[in-house]
Motif scaffolding. Structure first.
Motif, mmCIF file in Angstrom:
data_model
loop_
_atom_site.group_PDB
_atom_site.id
_atom_site.type_symbol
_atom_site.label_atom_id
_atom_site.label_comp_id
_atom_site.label_asym_id
_atom_site.label_seq_id
_atom_site.Cartn_x
_atom_site.Cartn_y
_atom_site.Cartn_z
ATOM 1 N N GLY A 192 18.763 -9.027 -4.059
ATOM 2 C CA GLY A 192 19.328 -8.923 -5.277
ATOM 3 C C GLY A 192 20.796 -8.656 -5.089
ATOM 4 N N HIS A 193 21.222 -8.255 -3.706
ATOM 5 C CA HIS A 193 22.905 -7.972 -3.052
ATOM 6 C C HIS A 193 23.174 -6.946 -4.003
ATOM 7 N N GLY A 194 22.619 -6.094 -5.070
ATOM 8 C CA GLY A 194 23.061 -5.141 -5.668
ATOM 9 C C GLY A 194 23.935 -4.273 -5.101
ATOM 10 N N ARG A 195 24.616 -3.601 -5.654
ATOM 11 C CA ARG A 195 25.658 -2.553 -4.981
ATOM 12 C C ARG A 195 24.918 -1.118 -4.957
ATOM 13 N N LEU A 196 24.175 -0.895 -6.111
ATOM 14 C CA LEU A 196 23.337 0.159 -6.403
ATOM 15 C C LEU A 196 22.182 0.554 -5.417
ATOM 16 N N SER A 197 21.791 -0.515 -4.674
ATOM 17 C CA SER A 197 20.637 -0.531 -4.010
ATOM 18 C C SER A 197 20.822 0.248 -2.694
ATOM 19 N N ILE A 198 21.889 0.683 -2.227
ATOM 20 C CA ILE A 198 22.130 1.338 -1.073
ATOM 21 C C ILE A 198 21.772 2.935 -1.371
ATOM 22 N N TRP A 202 16.241 4.475 2.283
ATOM 23 C CA TRP A 202 16.049 3.472 3.345
ATOM 24 C C TRP A 202 16.869 2.077 3.250
ATOM 25 N N LEU A 203 17.531 1.972 2.114
ATOM 26 C CA LEU A 203 18.343 0.799 2.042
ATOM 27 C C LEU A 203 19.983 1.057 2.470
ATOM 28 N N THR A 204 20.009 2.262 2.650
ATOM 29 C CA THR A 204 21.487 2.734 2.982
ATOM 30 C C THR A 204 21.781 1.860 4.221
ATOM 31 N N PRO A 205 20.900 1.812 5.377
ATOM 32 C CA PRO A 205 21.550 0.778 6.653
ATOM 33 C C PRO A 205 22.064 -0.497 6.117
ATOM 34 N N TYR A 206 21.723 -0.846 4.850
ATOM 35 C CA TYR A 206 22.145 -2.533 4.448
ATOM 36 C C TYR A 206 23.704 -2.039 4.155
ATOM 37 N N TRP A 207 24.165 -1.199 3.691
ATOM 38 C CA TRP A 207 25.588 -0.878 3.452
ATOM 39 C C TRP A 207 26.563 -1.668 4.598
ATOM 40 N N PRO A 208 26.498 -1.210 6.021
ATOM 41 C CA PRO A 208 27.391 -1.798 6.702
ATOM 42 C C PRO A 208 27.180 -3.239 6.863
ATOM 43 N N VAL A 209 26.092 -3.900 6.574
ATOM 44 C CA VAL A 209 25.791 -5.221 6.746
ATOM 45 C C VAL A 209 26.305 -6.001 5.534
ATOM 46 N N ARG A 210 26.166 -5.402 4.497
ATOM 47 C CA ARG A 210 26.654 -5.859 3.255
ATOM 48 C C ARG A 210 28.316 -5.980 3.395
ATOM 49 N N GLN A 211 28.966 -4.945 3.949
ATOM 50 C CA GLN A 211 30.450 -4.903 4.021
ATOM 51 C C GLN A 211 30.787 -5.887 5.150
ATOM 52 N N LEU A 212 29.815 -6.164 6.168
ATOM 53 C CA LEU A 212 30.512 -7.115 7.095
ATOM 54 C C LEU A 212 30.665 -8.668 6.350
ATOM 55 N N ALA A 213 29.544 -8.834 5.482
ATOM 56 C CA ALA A 213 29.428 -10.177 5.101
ATOM 57 C C ALA A 213 30.476 -10.396 3.977
ATOM 58 N N GLN A 214 31.053 -9.574 3.247
ATOM 59 C CA GLN A 214 32.148 -9.653 2.510
ATOM 60 C C GLN A 214 31.977 -10.873 1.584
ATOM 61 N N ALA A 226 29.049 3.877 -1.783
ATOM 62 C CA ALA A 226 28.617 4.132 -0.191
ATOM 63 C C ALA A 226 28.709 5.656 -0.256
ATOM 64 N N PRO A 227 29.934 6.537 -0.594
ATOM 65 C CA PRO A 227 29.808 7.898 -0.361
ATOM 66 C C PRO A 227 28.478 8.553 -1.103
ATOM 67 N N LEU A 228 28.245 8.306 -2.121
ATOM 68 C CA LEU A 228 27.087 8.815 -2.846
ATOM 69 C C LEU A 228 25.819 8.614 -1.986
ATOM 70 N N ALA A 229 25.730 7.337 -1.469
ATOM 71 C CA ALA A 229 24.688 6.868 -0.820
ATOM 72 C C ALA A 229 24.450 7.630 0.356
ATOM 73 N N LEU A 230 25.446 7.916 1.220
ATOM 74 C CA LEU A 230 25.621 8.644 2.369
ATOM 75 C C LEU A 230 25.160 10.191 1.992
#
Length: 257
Positions: A192-198, A202-214, A226-230
């Motif tokens: 779903g590429h949703g921002r809230l998913s991180i 267990w989905l927080t590691p997807y954050w840097p992947v999604r950031q790279l994608a831009q 991202a801060p709340l996810a961390l």
């Protein structure tokens, strides 16, 4: 401490747990190779290899398979003494139980690191060649390295949860069930590429992947969650780790017999 860690690593030799590393690495490399297929730009002209896209594919695959594989690795390492009924001997050694637990978690971290490194071999080889030929920017390669390091670190944040379940259940099954469940959630969340998913640990590691994608993923750009996810991931790690430390320290020497 290093001797205890070395012992844990030696235990893994000639075990099927090493196949999990290959299971995690192979699909990510195959998906990365898809980035080498001929592509056509919107203008109708042949498009070159997109290193950013290759890293995105690799990162997406390892963050989907990772939760299940890493949970299984943790369950195997933690529960092995219980299943083989050698936990009595382990707790009887004149070595702090905290050292044993730290060594086991360090072994899991090492497996996560090796899996992540092997999963990125193809994209790193292609990226290095493109940079050497000046067909790609060195910055893109550096961002890919940074992404994989962050995947490794963030993936370790949920490992104490799998460790706690393995200790309580005294076998690998609870960790395996957890791994399958969170992998399904991860696949749905990333699709779903949703921002809230991180926010799901267990989905927080997807954050840097999604950031790279831009521009590749939908709703690209900086993720305000991202801060709340961390914070959530950090809290999950601390609570589960404290539970593991207390449980391991208070466990009866005859447990598992």
């Amino acid at each position: 401490m290093f001797s205890v860690f070395k012992t844990e690593v030696i235990k893994l030799k000639n075990t099927k747990i090493l196949w999990l590393v290959l299971i995690g690495a192979l699909p990510a490399n195959l998906v990365s190779l898809m980035g080498l297929l001929p592509r056509i730009s919107p203008a109708g002209t042949p498009a070159g290899v997109n290193l950013q896209d290759m890293f995105y594919r690799q990162g997406q695959m390892i963050t989907i398979l990772g939760p299940a594989l890493f949970a299984l690795m943790t369950g195997y390492i933690i529960a092995r003494e219980y299943q083989e009924r050698t936990i009595n001997q382990l707790f009887s050694y004149p070595v702090s139980r905290m050292r044993f637990l730290a060594a086991k978690l360090a072994a899991v971290l090492a497996l996560i690191a090796v899996t992540t490194i092997l999963s990125s071999l193809t994209v790193f080889a292609v990226g290095s060649k493109l940079v050497f030929q000046q067909h790609a920017d060195l910055q893109a390669l550096w961002l890919g390295i940074k992404m994989n390091v962050m995947i490794c670190v963030l993936s370790f944040g949920t490992i104490p949860v799998a460790a706690a379940l393995s200790m309580v259940g005294k076998n690998i099954i609870p960790a395996a069930v957890l791994g399958v469940f969170v992998t399904v959630i991860a696949a749905i969340g990333e699709a779903g590429h949703g921002r809230l998913s991180i926010l799901f640990p267990w989905l927080t590691p997807y954050w840097p992947v999604r950031q790279l994608a831009q521009g590749i993923a939908q709703n690209s750009g900086l993720n305000p969650y991202a801060p709340l996810a961390l914070v959530i991931l950090g809290g999950t790690f601390l609570v589960a780790l404290i539970f593991c430390l207390v449980y391991y320290a208070r466990a009866d020497v005859h447990s598992g017999s």
